[in-house]
Design a protein around this motif. Structure first.
Motif, mmCIF file in Angstrom:
data_model
loop_
_atom_site.group_PDB
_atom_site.id
_atom_site.type_symbol
_atom_site.label_atom_id
_atom_site.label_comp_id
_atom_site.label_asym_id
_atom_site.label_seq_id
_atom_site.Cartn_x
_atom_site.Cartn_y
_atom_site.Cartn_z
ATOM 1 N N UNK A 1 0.849 -1.197 0.000
ATOM 2 C CA UNK A 1 0.000 0.000 0.000
ATOM 3 C C UNK A 1 0.882 1.244 0.000
ATOM 4 N N UNK A 2 1.633 1.419 -1.071
ATOM 5 C CA UNK A 2 2.632 2.477 -1.120
ATOM 6 C C UNK A 2 2.049 3.796 -1.641
ATOM 7 N N UNK A 3 2.745 4.857 -1.361
ATOM 8 C CA UNK A 3 2.316 6.194 -1.761
ATOM 9 C C UNK A 3 2.453 6.392 -3.273
ATOM 10 N N UNK A 4 1.484 7.070 -3.899
ATOM 11 C CA UNK A 4 1.625 7.390 -5.331
ATOM 12 C C UNK A 4 2.746 8.382 -5.600
ATOM 13 N N UNK A 5 3.248 9.022 -4.556
ATOM 14 C CA UNK A 5 4.326 10.003 -4.734
ATOM 15 C C UNK A 5 5.625 9.324 -5.155
ATOM 16 N N UNK A 6 5.732 8.002 -4.930
ATOM 17 C CA UNK A 6 6.889 7.270 -5.444
ATOM 18 C C UNK A 6 7.112 7.599 -6.926
ATOM 19 N N UNK A 7 6.020 7.720 -7.687
ATOM 20 C CA UNK A 7 6.102 7.981 -9.127
ATOM 21 C C UNK A 7 6.898 9.249 -9.418
ATOM 22 N N UNK A 8 6.603 10.294 -8.684
ATOM 23 C CA UNK A 8 7.275 11.581 -8.906
ATOM 24 C C UNK A 8 8.745 11.510 -8.503
ATOM 25 N N UNK A 9 9.026 10.840 -7.396
ATOM 26 C CA UNK A 9 10.416 10.718 -6.932
ATOM 27 C C UNK A 9 11.250 9.938 -7.946
ATOM 28 N N UNK A 10 10.710 8.826 -8.436
ATOM 29 C CA UNK A 10 11.452 8.017 -9.402
ATOM 30 C C UNK A 10 11.662 8.764 -10.713
ATOM 31 N N UNK A 11 10.645 9.475 -11.165
ATOM 32 C CA UNK A 11 10.770 10.232 -12.414
ATOM 33 C C UNK A 11 11.859 11.292 -12.298
ATOM 34 N N UNK A 12 11.914 11.959 -11.151
ATOM 35 C CA UNK A 12 12.925 12.993 -10.949
ATOM 36 C C UNK A 12 14.318 12.373 -10.865
ATOM 37 N N UNK A 13 14.423 11.216 -10.216
ATOM 38 C CA UNK A 13 15.721 10.543 -10.117
ATOM 39 C C UNK A 13 16.209 10.094 -11.497
ATOM 40 N N UNK A 14 15.296 9.580 -12.314
ATOM 41 C CA UNK A 14 15.675 9.123 -13.650
ATOM 42 C C UNK A 14 16.121 10.264 -14.557
ATOM 43 N N UNK A 15 15.637 11.457 -14.288
ATOM 44 C CA UNK A 15 15.980 12.621 -15.122
ATOM 45 C C UNK A 15 17.360 13.185 -14.816
ATOM 46 N N UNK A 16 17.964 12.736 -13.714
ATOM 47 C CA UNK A 16 19.288 13.236 -13.360
ATOM 48 C C UNK A 16 20.349 12.667 -14.293
ATOM 49 N N UNK A 17 21.383 13.448 -14.604
ATOM 50 C CA UNK A 17 22.461 12.932 -15.467
ATOM 51 C C UNK A 17 23.241 11.835 -14.780
ATOM 52 N N UNK A 18 23.830 10.942 -15.572
ATOM 53 C CA UNK A 18 24.653 9.879 -15.022
ATOM 54 C C UNK A 18 25.870 10.489 -14.336
ATOM 55 N N UNK A 19 26.388 9.822 -13.305
ATOM 56 C CA UNK A 19 27.599 10.335 -12.638
ATOM 57 C C UNK A 19 28.793 10.272 -13.579
ATOM 58 N N UNK A 20 29.675 11.247 -13.445
ATOM 59 C CA UNK A 20 30.891 11.255 -14.260
ATOM 60 C C UNK A 20 32.050 10.678 -13.459
ATOM 61 N N UNK A 21 32.978 10.005 -14.137
ATOM 62 C CA UNK A 21 34.132 9.402 -13.434
ATOM 63 C C UNK A 21 34.947 10.454 -12.693
#
Length: 218
Positions: free
Chosen positions: A198-218
């Motif tokens: 019974x998880x929060x629908x806000x997970x959707x927004x958090x995951x979308x924002x995390x996916x939009x971040x650039x990959x880490x650089x070496x």
């Protein structure tokens, strides 16, 4: 039409980039809601951030060793090495094994092979810069523990840590913030341990924002 659009958006979200590392199966159910049934070492395991830190520092040595397993629930065992709780077919009743040791060892053999495979897969995931490791705890993971967890992950590769917390701050809910060593995502609430699906629908927004971040650089 709106329902079909929602389903399509769920399918398009690449939840396979996320790897659950605790503290329970709530995030496993979040991934399932997106049609993601990919296996993961800790996806359905009960764990603590401190246990995961210890396991990483020891390269998961002796994980799921037969002598470290004891009945926990009827279909779960506790692993005393790292304090993890696994689902199992070595059933118990009232904390007593149902089957003989001989039968349990046969069941255990197959389960240990799967665990060892998932450990290898987990190390591969840690080396992938696109992977985001997700950790939560219902009383919130403290900053110092989150930093220690990030430090334990760092030697294995560039995969990032996303620590998910709950907050009453409306300016934080649904967003991801960069801390020094990890990402912090914020929900309005985390699911009760007894109702982890019974998880929060806000997970959707958090995951979308995390996916939009650039990959880490070496």
């Amino acid at each position: 039409m709106h329902e079909m659009t929602t389903i399509l958006e769920k399918r398009l979200m690449n939840t396979e980039r996320f790897e659950n590392i605790g503290d329970n199966c709530e995030f496993g159910f979040v991934k399932r809601a997106h049609g993601d049934e990919s296996g993961g070492l800790l996806r359905w395991v009960l764990s603590s951030p401190e246990g995961v830190i210890k396991a990483l520092q020891n390269r998961f040595e002796e994980l799921y060793a037969f002598e470290n397993l004891s009945p926990s629930w009827d279909n779960m065992v506790s692993d005393s090495k790292y304090g993890f709780f696994f689902h199992t077919k070595m059933f118990s009743k009232n904390l007593q094994w149902v089957e003989t040791e001989e039968v349990r060892r046969e069941i255990y053999k197959n389960e240990k092979e799967k665990v060892d495979y998932l450990v290898g897969k987990f190390f591969q995931r840690l080396a992938d810069p696109s992977v985001i490791l997700v950790c939560k705890r219902n009383d919130n993971v403290p900053h110092d523990v989150a930093e220690e967890l990030a430090q334990a992950i760092e030697p294995y590769g560039p995969a990032r840590l996303l620590v998910v917390r709950h907050t009453e701050d409306p300016d934080l809910v649904g967003h991801v913030r960069q801390e020094q060593l990890y990402l912090a995502g914020y929900l309005d609430h985390l699911a009760p341990y007894s109702q982890s699906d019974q998880f929060s629908p806000v997970w959707e927004r958090v995951l979308s924002e995390a996916l939009a971040l650039p990959f880490p650089t070496p």
